[in-house]
Design a protein around this motif. Structure first.
Motif, PDB file in Angstrom:
ATOM      1  N   ASP A 226     -20.384  14.385  43.163  1.00  0.00           N
ATOM      2  CA  ASP A 226     -20.762  13.908  41.831  1.00  0.00           C
ATOM      3  C   ASP A 226     -22.039  13.071  41.920  1.00  0.00           C
ATOM      4  OD1 ASP A 226     -18.505  15.081  40.755  1.00  0.00           O
ATOM      5  OD2 ASP A 226     -17.269  13.278  41.063  1.00  0.00           O
ATOM      6  N   PHE A 227     -22.601  12.796  40.775  1.00  0.00           N
ATOM      7  CA  PHE A 227     -23.796  11.952  40.752  1.00  0.00           C
ATOM      8  C   PHE A 227     -23.841  11.175  39.430  1.00  0.00           C
ATOM      9  CE2 PHE A 227     -25.126  15.909  38.758  1.00  0.00           C
ATOM     10  CZ  PHE A 227     -25.836  15.479  37.638  1.00  0.00           C
ATOM     11  N   ALA A 228     -24.618  10.134  39.434  1.00  0.00           N
ATOM     12  CA  ALA A 228     -24.824   9.326  38.223  1.00  0.00           C
ATOM     13  C   ALA A 228     -26.242   8.776  38.275  1.00  0.00           C
ATOM     14  CB  ALA A 228     -23.813   8.182  38.161  1.00  0.00           C
ATOM     15  N   TYR A 229     -26.694   8.317  37.117  1.00  0.00           N
ATOM     16  CA  TYR A 229     -28.041   7.746  37.048  1.00  0.00           C
ATOM     17  C   TYR A 229     -27.957   6.234  36.949  1.00  0.00           C
ATOM     18  CZ  TYR A 229     -29.967  12.409  36.523  1.00  0.00           C
ATOM     19  OH  TYR A 229     -30.333  13.708  36.746  1.00  0.00           O
ATOM     20  N   PHE A 230     -28.872   5.581  37.668  1.00  0.00           N
ATOM     21  CA  PHE A 230     -28.862   4.130  37.734  1.00  0.00           C
ATOM     22  C   PHE A 230     -28.987   3.498  36.352  1.00  0.00           C
ATOM     23  CE2 PHE A 230     -31.153   0.065  38.287  1.00  0.00           C
ATOM     24  CZ  PHE A 230     -30.183  -0.615  38.983  1.00  0.00           C
ATOM     25  N   SER A 231     -29.740   4.106  35.465  1.00  0.00           N
ATOM     26  CA  SER A 231     -29.920   3.548  34.126  1.00  0.00           C
ATOM     27  C   SER A 231     -28.591   3.407  33.398  1.00  0.00           C
ATOM     28  CB  SER A 231     -30.855   4.442  33.303  1.00  0.00           C
ATOM     29  OG  SER A 231     -30.361   5.772  33.254  1.00  0.00           O
ATOM     30  N   LYS A 232     -27.634   4.291  33.728  1.00  0.00           N
ATOM     31  CA  LYS A 232     -26.321   4.217  33.105  1.00  0.00           C
ATOM     32  C   LYS A 232     -25.383   3.310  33.896  1.00  0.00           C
ATOM     33  CE  LYS A 232     -22.544   7.085  31.354  1.00  0.00           C
ATOM     34  NZ  LYS A 232     -22.003   8.471  31.231  1.00  0.00           N
ATOM     35  N   VAL A 233     -25.423   3.442  35.216  1.00  0.00           N
ATOM     36  CA  VAL A 233     -24.543   2.631  36.071  1.00  0.00           C
ATOM     37  C   VAL A 233     -24.851   1.156  35.915  1.00  0.00           C
ATOM     38  CG1 VAL A 233     -23.974   2.092  38.481  1.00  0.00           C
ATOM     39  CG2 VAL A 233     -24.192   4.486  37.747  1.00  0.00           C
TER      40      VAL A 233
END
Length: 338
Positions: A226-233
């Motif tokens: 999985d992955f996520a974006y720092f702007s959201k995290v």
């Protein structure tokens, strides 16, 4: 009889005054005459000079005027004609020079920003190569750069990235379309219409800063796939998961400054961290220290004793700061002293 007597008295008084002041009157008269003669000589010299200039002008340009002061009006009319022609010529030259400056700015505006944007993309791609090999406790990071989402910069980005030129330099050059040219014209009118110098400078800085034409983020890739974006995290979580990307961003920023430095200047990059990595686990901290050690950055890291054992193996100099009442002591120490 009385009138005759009065007249005689007056005549006598006149004679007395004439005798008394005759020398003064004659002196004043002589001074006035001498000054007048001097002025006349100077006027004659100036007239002769003017006549000589008339003759020189006629000989040089064969204009056909009389070489006499009686024809001075002809020369005056000629002077005003030439002066007006010169003013018009200078105004045209000034206008042409201004146009060239404007066109040069417009062309360099596009090409200059395009070069900076491309260099930024190359720097980020180079940084991502190193990040791809670095595992931060099961996480890897990738910098992402994309066209700006700002409505007021979107169209400019498209034009800058089109690779086209503002001016037609030759038949082979690819130039902007009419719609693109109108967009750029509106921008340059906006930049040149501000009367306040400070506002103009601020606006120029905003529109010539390539960073405003891009959006930046960090893609966090997890071991699960999985992955996520720092702007959201960054908005939703806290702790090591947000601290690690933060330190990566810091390192990348300093590294970009180093790369863009003047190679002829002495240069050093020193970063001081106070209570660093306080929310990160040991593995994240170790990987982060290794990551910084691979950069051209000199770090000074202040940590509480609980973090010291994790960091010490990866630093060259260790100093212990002890505070006792109002005094502080700094001592060097070795690993076995912990």
């Amino acid at each position: 009889m009385e009138h005759v007597d009065v007249t005689q008295v007056a005549d006598q008084q006149v004679v007395i005054y004439l005798k008394r002041f005759s020398k003064d009157f004659n002196g004043m008269k002589n001074d006035i005459e001498q000054q007048g003669n001097g002025y006349q000589r100077k006027a004659n010299q100036i007239e002769n000079q003017i006549v000589m200039k008339m003759k020189d002008y006629n000989d040089a340009y064969n204009i056909g005027f009389e070489n006499a002061l009686t024809d001075i009006e002809s020369y005056k009319q000629r002077y005003h004609q030439l002066k007006e022609m010169d003013i018009v010529s200078k105004e045209e030259k000034t206008r042409q020079a201004k146009l060239k400056c404007e066109e040069s700015f417009k062309t360099s505006f596009i090409s200059g920003l395009n070069e900076k944007i491309e260099n930024a993309k190359k720097d980020i791609a180079e940084l991502n190569k190193g990040l791809a090999q670095r595992d931060f406790n099961g996480e890897t990071y990738e910098f992402c750069v994309s066209p700006t989402s700002r409505d007021d910069f979107k169209e400019y980005y498209k034009i800058i990235q089109s690779g086209k030129e503002y001016m037609v330099n030759n038949l082979l050059s690819e130039t902007l379309s009419e719609s693109q040219r109108r967009i750029m014209d509106d921008l340059f009118i906006k930049l040149s219409s501000v009367e306040n110098d400070q506002e103009t400078e601020q606006m120029l800085m905003e529109y010539t800063d390539y960073r405003n034409y891009l959006d930046y983020d960090i893609k966090i890739k997890y071991a699960s796939g999985d992955f996520a974006y720092f702007s959201k995290v960054n908005k939703e979580k806290s702790g090591g998961e947000t601290q690690t990307p933060f330190y990566v961003i810091m390192a990348a920023s300093f590294e970009q400054v180093i790369r863009n430095r003047n190679q002829n200047e002495d240069f050093g990059c020193v970063v001081i961290f106070d209570e660093a990595f306080n929310n990160m686990d040991e593995q994240r901290i170790q990987e982060m220290i290794k990551f910084y050690n691979e950069r051209e950055i000199q770090t000074f890291i202040a940590v509480p004793p609980s973090r010291a054992s994790t960091i010490i193996p990866y630093v060259n100099t260790r100093l212990l700061v002890i505070k006792q009442r109002q005094q502080s002591f700094v001592e060097g120490f070795k690993d076995e002293q912990l």
